[in-house]
Scaffold this motif. Sequence first.
Motif, PDB file in Angstrom:
ATOM      1  N   VAL A  52       0.808  -1.318   0.323  1.00 32.27           N
ATOM      2  CA  VAL A  52      -0.198   0.038  -0.079  1.00 32.27           C
ATOM      3  C   VAL A  52       1.150   1.345   0.068  1.00 32.27           C
TER       4      VAL A  52
ATOM      5  N   GLN B  70       1.771   5.688  -0.726  1.00 34.86           N
ATOM      6  CA  GLN B  70       1.289   6.475  -0.217  1.00 34.86           C
ATOM      7  C   GLN B  70       0.229   7.037  -0.678  1.00 34.86           C
TER       8      GLN B  70
ATOM      9  N   GLN C 153      -8.191   5.765   0.068  1.00 36.89           N
ATOM     10  CA  GLN C 153      -6.912   5.019   0.553  1.00 36.89           C
ATOM     11  C   GLN C 153      -7.614   3.434   1.036  1.00 36.89           C
TER      12      GLN C 153
ATOM     13  N   MET D 289       3.402  -0.929   3.881  1.00 34.83           N
ATOM     14  CA  MET D 289       3.011   0.296   4.048  1.00 34.83           C
ATOM     15  C   MET D 289       4.109   1.487   3.938  1.00 34.83           C
TER      16      MET D 289
ATOM     17  N   PRO E 296       1.225   5.934   4.444  1.00 32.08           N
ATOM     18  CA  PRO E 296      -0.621   5.724   3.760  1.00 32.08           C
ATOM     19  C   PRO E 296      -0.825   5.996   3.592  1.00 32.08           C
TER      20      PRO E 296
END
Length: 269
Positions: free
Chosen positions: A89, A91, A149, A166, A169
């Motif tokens: 995941v 940003q 998101q 991540m 994120p």
Amino acid sequence: MGNEEIKDDYVITLKDINLKYEGEKGVVTALENVNLNIENGEFICVLGPSGCGKSTLLKIIAGLLAPSSGEAKMDQGIIKGPDYNRGVVFQNPTLYPWLNIRDNVGFGLKMRKFPKEDIARRTKQYLELVNLSEFEKHKPYELSGGMKQRASLAKVLVNNPRVILMDEPLGALDALTRQNMQSLIRSLWWKTNKTVFLITHDVDEALSLGTRVIVMSSRPGRIVKEFKTDFTYNITGDNGDRCRYSDHYLKIREEILNLINDQGDKYVI
């Protein structure tokens, strides 16, 4: 760490990781002698000065980059490239603008040639998990940043990865949305028992989510210190502020800030 200390149940093992690349002014050492073992179900949060190699380390675990030397393993097998067992995941939400949210979330399963009924069932399950069921027919441009998101999270989770990686994120979200997303990520971690590796610039985010917080040095990136933490189990509802203002929390927070600020990257207190 000697070989006798290496356990068979580490989901990720990084041994003597070094990464160098050719820059404009010559060879740049991004990572130097990084050693890290991650157990199943841990929530690892990584902090460090800008440019210290946090994202580079994540990309090595993801299989998007190969180290110049050293070994990156998952379940004792060498990581040789991207794999659905290591979901990423970023940003910025990675959603296809021409697909609706339902089809975005189910895209990976479709590419893996899952039966249509399985795709529909699993997509429905994870849209419910991130509270987006009523927006399944919307296109990404119709959603807020936080909703996008959440859709990206569902897109990763639907593939049932062993590890969720991540890379900041929540960095582009406003304060309230960010706090709500932190609660969602914590809840998803509790429910799914996934292993999470999260990069952040926010010390409070790291302490309130992680079971282990790792601080990296300025370039070349090395692990300076690790902190075992358990605040994530106590930060719920009205108890959050009481936990964040405890002496133990504030002591660790100050030590982390001093470690980073001593290297010239001034984190906001």
